[in-house]
Design an enzyme around this catalytic site. Sequence first.
Site, PDB file in Angstrom:
ATOM      1  N   ASP A  88       6.592   4.045   7.616  1.00 18.90           N
ATOM      2  CA  ASP A  88       5.705   4.357   6.504  1.00 18.90           C
ATOM      3  C   ASP A  88       4.285   4.430   7.044  1.00 18.90           C
ATOM      4  O   ASP A  88       3.874   3.591   7.839  1.00 18.90           O
ATOM      5  CB  ASP A  88       5.792   3.230   5.459  1.00 18.90           C
ATOM      6  CG  ASP A  88       5.900   3.763   4.050  1.00 18.90           C
ATOM      7  OD1 ASP A  88       5.094   4.647   3.701  1.00 18.90           O
ATOM      8  OD2 ASP A  88       6.783   3.302   3.311  1.00 18.90           O
ATOM      9  N   ASP A  98       2.556   8.295   3.042  1.00 12.68           N
ATOM     10  CA  ASP A  98       2.403   7.658   1.746  1.00 12.68           C
ATOM     11  C   ASP A  98       1.282   8.309   0.939  1.00 12.68           C
ATOM     12  O   ASP A  98       0.157   8.418   1.414  1.00 12.68           O
ATOM     13  CB  ASP A  98       2.075   6.172   1.976  1.00 12.68           C
ATOM     14  CG  ASP A  98       1.923   5.398   0.683  1.00 12.68           C
ATOM     15  OD1 ASP A  98       2.926   5.265  -0.031  1.00 12.68           O
ATOM     16  OD2 ASP A  98       0.811   4.931   0.396  1.00 12.68           O
ATOM     17  N   GLU A 157       5.375  11.805   0.839  1.00  9.03           N
ATOM     18  CA  GLU A 157       5.599  11.322  -0.524  1.00  9.03           C
ATOM     19  C   GLU A 157       4.711  12.136  -1.451  1.00  9.03           C
ATOM     20  O   GLU A 157       3.486  12.049  -1.403  1.00  9.03           O
ATOM     21  CB  GLU A 157       5.242   9.838  -0.662  1.00  9.03           C
ATOM     22  CG  GLU A 157       5.613   9.312  -2.046  1.00  9.03           C
ATOM     23  CD  GLU A 157       4.770   8.141  -2.536  1.00  9.03           C
ATOM     24  OE1 GLU A 157       5.232   7.417  -3.419  1.00  9.03           O
ATOM     25  OE2 GLU A 157       3.640   7.947  -2.040  1.00  9.03           O
ATOM     26  N   HIS A 217      11.729   1.865  -3.700  1.00 10.44           N
ATOM     27  CA  HIS A 217      11.036   0.621  -4.021  1.00 10.44           C
ATOM     28  C   HIS A 217      10.050   0.764  -5.178  1.00 10.44           C
ATOM     29  O   HIS A 217       9.477  -0.220  -5.615  1.00 10.44           O
ATOM     30  CB  HIS A 217      10.304   0.116  -2.772  1.00 10.44           C
ATOM     31  CG  HIS A 217       9.210   1.049  -2.350  1.00 10.44           C
ATOM     32  ND1 HIS A 217       9.452   2.318  -1.851  1.00 10.44           N
ATOM     33  CD2 HIS A 217       7.860   0.921  -2.388  1.00 10.44           C
ATOM     34  CE1 HIS A 217       8.301   2.907  -1.604  1.00 10.44           C
ATOM     35  NE2 HIS A 217       7.322   2.092  -1.913  1.00 10.44           N
ATOM     36  N   ASP A 218       9.827   1.981  -5.651  1.00  9.96           N
ATOM     37  CA  ASP A 218       8.894   2.193  -6.757  1.00  9.96           C
ATOM     38  C   ASP A 218       9.580   2.394  -8.097  1.00  9.96           C
ATOM     39  O   ASP A 218       8.921   2.756  -9.085  1.00  9.96           O
ATOM     40  CB  ASP A 218       8.004   3.410  -6.461  1.00  9.96           C
ATOM     41  CG  ASP A 218       6.964   3.105  -5.403  1.00  9.96           C
ATOM     42  OD1 ASP A 218       6.503   1.949  -5.329  1.00  9.96           O
ATOM     43  OD2 ASP A 218       6.618   4.023  -4.632  1.00  9.96           O
TER      44      ASP A 218
END
Length: 552
Positions: free
Chosen positions: A97, A198, A257, A335-336
């Site tokens: 990430d 990200d 992302e 994870h979001d």
Amino acid sequence: MKHWYDHAIIYQIYPKSFQDSNNDGIGDLNGVRERIPYLQKLGINTVWLNPVFVSPQVDNGYDVSNYFAIDPHMGTMEDMDNLIKAFHKAGIHIVMDFVLNHTSDQHPWFQDAIKDPNSLYRDYYIFAGKNNKRPNNWGSFFGGSVWEPDPVGTGESYFHLFDKRMPDLNWRNPEVRHSMLEVAEYWLAKGIDGLRLDAFIHIAKADLRQNFPTEDNDNQPVVAEPFFANLPQVQKWMRPFCEQIKQDYPDALLLGEAASASVNLAVDYTAKRNHLMDSVITFRYFTEDDSQTDPSFSKQYQPKQLDMTAFKQNQIVWQQTLTGISQPTLYWNNHDMPRLATRFAKNDTQARSLAMLMYLQRGIPIIYYGEELGLKNLEFTKADQFKDKSVNNFIKSAEQAGKSEQEALEMASLTHKLPARGPMTWNNAKGNGFTTAKPWINGKKVDQANVSDEINDKNSIFNFYRELLTLKKTNLFQNGSYYLLATDKNSYVYERDLGTESAIVAVSLSAEKTKVDIPQEYVNEELMAGEYQKKGKELTLMPYSGVVLSRK
Ligand code: GLC
Ligand code: CA
């Protein structure tokens, strides 16, 4: 040119929650390394690690204070080097990430910038306004204004799209662009195989002098996405960055992302001619149907249904529009957002058939750790476990409408992102083999799915995922064309076709028995979730069941 990532099957690891090797309650790099045999068994070939850089952990590592070192909770640089080596030895690629839109407020750049208004680093961030007045009404994704007064009292404010302890970098500044490229190249030189970029769609901001129009222009903060998402400068600034990386590391995967990107933007971001990303992750797949929610209080954390027709439309549009351009990413959770088995799947059969439906399409699967066990969100029983003011507001609103606090907490546990980040369950022991200490994240386990039970049970969801991934790796599901068959909202049926061979993936979305017609010659069962019958052309699917049938 062919790349390894054309056939990537990604497994997303939230390192804090995967395996704790030294029993301090926090998952770590050595823990991940111990579990490589498990990943091999599952059959993935790529791991995406959520951030592991030094961080005050305001946003679990997305607030980086040193990009060149590993957070001590996660291990050391030597552990990281060993992990990269071990992954490669096991034939697994590793994608890290990369947080490029903002830093932690503890980052030396920001510390220097606020220490001295004439600091060279002042322009690494976005300062504006005077007399501590907010320069505009733009709202942060994490609530409140994007502006926070300069802590040393210059009267200016600094810009933060996320938490106020995560100031946005000023990508207009060529020094910032250069510095972030340096960070990326440092990690690629270490041998990692790619970066998940990200929130890259937010690096450009519109003219700060304008308010986002609202009905009464009362200066209340509003999330003003058109002013800070997907602006043309994003491409202008990312292009030299991506080009340089591809020149130095032609085989590096650049996975962006792009939460709010439409499919047309995804074309811009991933078309080879644009020299940007290889693939993007959009959050636009999952159109929700809120007709079942209670209008008497905030809808924010009320559970909603997936609007299946809209979902099908979204999928076909992404599949079709990116054909010949790039591969879509295929995922149900991360994870979001809440976990698949909590948010969408009504039961174990549907957890399987939805996985079948999603991952056998054209594109790159991203499986969220624990999904392959049917893991659910944790259940939080206290408001402060969410560490999120918006949950407190939700509870208040629910209570005003006559709901109990507990009811509101139950709803938020089903819909909030944090309960989706629970510890991996390796076995039945206390701490589930994740840790013997108190885990960093606490919550009630809603189910007892665990690796040691599932691995030995040939009918487990884990073993279903193994079969699914074996199928995904075949030529047909890697390279076959995609064609959606016309059916109503009760089913989702498509064909993958290579000319010489083809298969049909048919999944019921209904709680009732469902019938669809598919050509007679599709009779070879390749994979099954639940139960079905096939007579001539008529395929009958039991509730939420799915099947893959190929031609003789
Ligand atoms: C991304 C991450 C999210 C994080 C945010 C800020 O959206 O996925 O978890 O909070 O960026 O870095
Ligand atoms: Ca640990």
